[in-house]
Design a protein around this motif. Structure first.
Motif, PDB file in Angstrom:
ATOM      1  N   LYS A 137      -3.356  -1.077  -4.000  1.00  0.00           N
ATOM      2  CA  LYS A 137      -3.601   0.248  -4.755  1.00  0.00           C
ATOM      3  C   LYS A 137      -3.792   1.286  -3.603  1.00  0.00           C
ATOM      4  O   LYS A 137      -4.562   1.395  -2.721  1.00  0.00           O
ATOM      5  CB  LYS A 137      -4.550   0.133  -5.553  1.00  0.00           C
ATOM      6  N   ALA A 138      -3.396   2.362  -4.029  1.00  0.00           N
ATOM      7  CA  ALA A 138      -3.584   3.590  -3.238  1.00  0.00           C
ATOM      8  C   ALA A 138      -4.698   4.428  -3.452  1.00  0.00           C
ATOM      9  O   ALA A 138      -5.087   4.363  -4.726  1.00  0.00           O
ATOM     10  CB  ALA A 138      -2.135   4.580  -3.250  1.00  0.00           C
ATOM     11  N   PRO A 139      -5.742   4.786  -2.672  1.00  0.00           N
ATOM     12  CA  PRO A 139      -6.944   5.575  -2.920  1.00  0.00           C
ATOM     13  C   PRO A 139      -6.614   6.726  -3.778  1.00  0.00           C
ATOM     14  O   PRO A 139      -5.363   7.289  -3.592  1.00  0.00           O
ATOM     15  CB  PRO A 139      -7.505   5.794  -1.243  1.00  0.00           C
ATOM     16  N   PRO A 140      -7.480   7.105  -4.658  1.00  0.00           N
ATOM     17  CA  PRO A 140      -7.426   8.430  -5.502  1.00  0.00           C
ATOM     18  C   PRO A 140      -7.247   9.508  -4.692  1.00  0.00           C
ATOM     19  O   PRO A 140      -7.769   9.611  -3.473  1.00  0.00           O
ATOM     20  CB  PRO A 140      -8.818   8.335  -6.012  1.00  0.00           C
ATOM     21  N   GLY A 141      -6.177  10.214  -5.083  1.00  0.00           N
ATOM     22  CA  GLY A 141      -5.987  11.566  -4.414  1.00  0.00           C
ATOM     23  C   GLY A 141      -4.678  11.335  -3.509  1.00  0.00           C
ATOM     24  O   GLY A 141      -4.298  12.542  -2.735  1.00  0.00           O
ATOM     25  N   THR A 142      -4.275  10.021  -3.264  1.00  0.00           N
ATOM     26  CA  THR A 142      -3.111   9.827  -2.306  1.00  0.00           C
ATOM     27  C   THR A 142      -1.824  10.718  -3.065  1.00  0.00           C
ATOM     28  O   THR A 142      -1.372  10.245  -4.190  1.00  0.00           O
ATOM     29  CB  THR A 142      -2.841   8.547  -2.378  1.00  0.00           C
ATOM     30  N   PRO A 143      -1.053  11.496  -1.870  1.00  0.00           N
ATOM     31  CA  PRO A 143       0.237  12.156  -2.579  1.00  0.00           C
ATOM     32  C   PRO A 143       1.284  11.234  -2.627  1.00  0.00           C
ATOM     33  O   PRO A 143       1.304  10.187  -1.682  1.00  0.00           O
ATOM     34  CB  PRO A 143       0.179  13.200  -1.331  1.00  0.00           C
ATOM     35  N   GLU A 144       1.962  11.308  -3.836  1.00  0.00           N
ATOM     36  CA  GLU A 144       2.923  10.213  -3.984  1.00  0.00           C
ATOM     37  C   GLU A 144       3.916  10.593  -2.829  1.00  0.00           C
ATOM     38  O   GLU A 144       5.031   9.563  -2.458  1.00  0.00           O
ATOM     39  CB  GLU A 144       3.376  10.258  -5.381  1.00  0.00           C
ATOM     40  N   VAL A 145       4.306  11.849  -2.723  1.00  0.00           N
ATOM     41  CA  VAL A 145       5.536  12.107  -1.993  1.00  0.00           C
ATOM     42  C   VAL A 145       5.028  13.050  -0.791  1.00  0.00           C
ATOM     43  O   VAL A 145       4.157  13.723  -0.749  1.00  0.00           O
ATOM     44  CB  VAL A 145       6.496  13.059  -2.671  1.00  0.00           C
ATOM     45  N   VAL A 146       5.536  12.782   0.415  1.00  0.00           N
ATOM     46  CA  VAL A 146       5.201  13.520   1.713  1.00  0.00           C
ATOM     47  C   VAL A 146       6.715  14.157   2.241  1.00  0.00           C
ATOM     48  O   VAL A 146       7.581  13.307   2.397  1.00  0.00           O
ATOM     49  CB  VAL A 146       4.779  12.817   2.819  1.00  0.00           C
ATOM     50  N   PRO A 190      -0.487   6.292   4.885  1.00  0.00           N
ATOM     51  CA  PRO A 190       0.008   4.978   4.846  1.00  0.00           C
ATOM     52  C   PRO A 190       0.168   4.539   3.300  1.00  0.00           C
ATOM     53  O   PRO A 190       0.635   3.451   3.081  1.00  0.00           O
ATOM     54  CB  PRO A 190      -1.152   4.360   5.664  1.00  0.00           C
ATOM     55  N   HIS A 191      -0.656   5.300   2.472  1.00  0.00           N
ATOM     56  CA  HIS A 191      -0.483   4.852   1.037  1.00  0.00           C
ATOM     57  C   HIS A 191       0.379   5.597   0.172  1.00  0.00           C
ATOM     58  O   HIS A 191       0.536   5.349  -1.202  1.00  0.00           O
ATOM     59  CB  HIS A 191      -1.850   4.776   0.356  1.00  0.00           C
ATOM     60  N   SER A 192       1.099   6.541   0.580  1.00  0.00           N
ATOM     61  CA  SER A 192       2.225   7.502  -0.168  1.00  0.00           C
ATOM     62  C   SER A 192       3.379   6.791  -0.107  1.00  0.00           C
ATOM     63  O   SER A 192       3.656   5.947   0.630  1.00  0.00           O
ATOM     64  CB  SER A 192       2.318   8.709   0.712  1.00  0.00           C
TER      65      SER A 192
END
Length: 317
Positions: A57-66, A130-132
């Protein structure tokens, strides 16, 4: 004095003797079976790592798109770079995305053309975020004209992608024998590209994070391909790996060009008026402006930049 003769050796050796002679053979058989088992386990592990989806799971606040745009301080003016970054940041802020602006000089690409730096730049972005989920590679000679368009719903949503992907189409136009898959599911796509009349377009594409994405970028950036001196450098190398590596083709979807890669110059050989930017479309790209001595990227960019700014001032976007 007579001594007793030693007993004769029996012609039938005791059972333990046969077992002793056969044990090395049995050990070799067991070692061979163990080797086969370990090999199969390793293959399963790498298959899961390469093709399986990450459950992390991505940490809170991780942008879905870069949004990744490679700049070149050595060839671009400060004003030009500032305008490019302003455009990307506005779009990212509006949609909760992130931006990444590496410079060509940040990377070692040997004696290859400078355009190759785009590939390690994407690898760098994946390390930094790394989580986006998605990495949108966009040429600096482009503008995002309609920031209301969400990249995820516009392209990467599973059902949406399945409805727009071009199936059973020659990968390299007009008549490549290698064609896109007909039954590919949207959630299995890790690379979204467009093509024009000349070939695949590497100036605007979407890559999904994962082990496959790393494998794809490492394959594309292989020193062997960079040493081939392709006429169009990384662009022709991309066409090569897509056509001759089934592992890459199985994760590729082609989509209509104007979804993420409308052109701002009427170049008949690249699709003509059908691919020219129209008001309301997502992106306009000044394709080839940096390679044509009769064109000036910053001048062409300024025309669309002023149009984009007028949209902002009117509150229409």
């Amino acid at each position: 004095m007579h001594f007793a003769m030693p007993p004769r050796k029996t012609s039938q050796p005791p059972p333990y003797a046969r077992a002793s002679r056969s044990s090395p053979i049995r050990r070799k058989q067991l070692q061979f079976v163990a080797l086969i088992g370990c090999t199969l386990l390793l293959l399963v592990y790498f298959a899961i790592r390469l093709f399986g989806s990450s459950a992390e799971k991505a940490p809170p606040g991780t942008p879905e798109v870069v949004v990744v745009t490679l700049l070149d301080e050595a060839t671009m003016s400060d004003e030009y770079r500032a305008r490019i970054m302003e455009n990307r940041k506005y779009y990212a802020d509006k949609n909760g995305y992130a931006t990444f602006f590496p410079d060509v000089a940040d990377y070692d690409y040997g004696n290859s053309p400078r355009s190759w730096a785009m590939v390690p730049a994407l690898r760098h972005a994946m390390t930094k975020y790394p989580h986006s989920t998605y990495f949108f590679n966009l040429s600096p000679h482009s503008l995002i004209m309609n920031p209301k368009i969400s990249l995820t719903s516009h392209v990467m949503d599973k059902k949406r992608l399945e409805s727009i992907m071009l199936r059973d189409k020659p990968v390299v136009p007009p008549d490549s024998v290698i064609r896109t898959f007909t039954h590919l599911k949207g959630d299995k796509v890790d690379l979204v590209l467009t093509q024009d009349a000349e070939g695949l377009c590497q100036g605007s594409f979407i890559l999904r994070r994962g082990e496959w994405a790393k494998f794809f970028l490492d394959t594309w950036f292989d020193p062997l391909y960079r040493s081939y001196n392709f006429q169009k450098a990384e662009a022709h190398a991309l066409e090569h790996v897509v056509q001759w590596h089934p592992t890459i083709l199985t994760k590729l979807a082609l989509v209509p060009q104007t979804l993420i890669n409308s052109y701002g110059v009427d170049i008949a050989s690249r699709g003509g008026k059908e691919v020219l930017y129209k008001e309301g479309e997502f992106v306009v790209r000044l394709v080839g402006c940096e390679l044509d001595a009769t064109r000036y990227c910053e001048k062409e960019f300024d025309m669309y930049y002023q149009q984009w700014k007028s949209y902002l001032n009117k509150g229409t976007i």
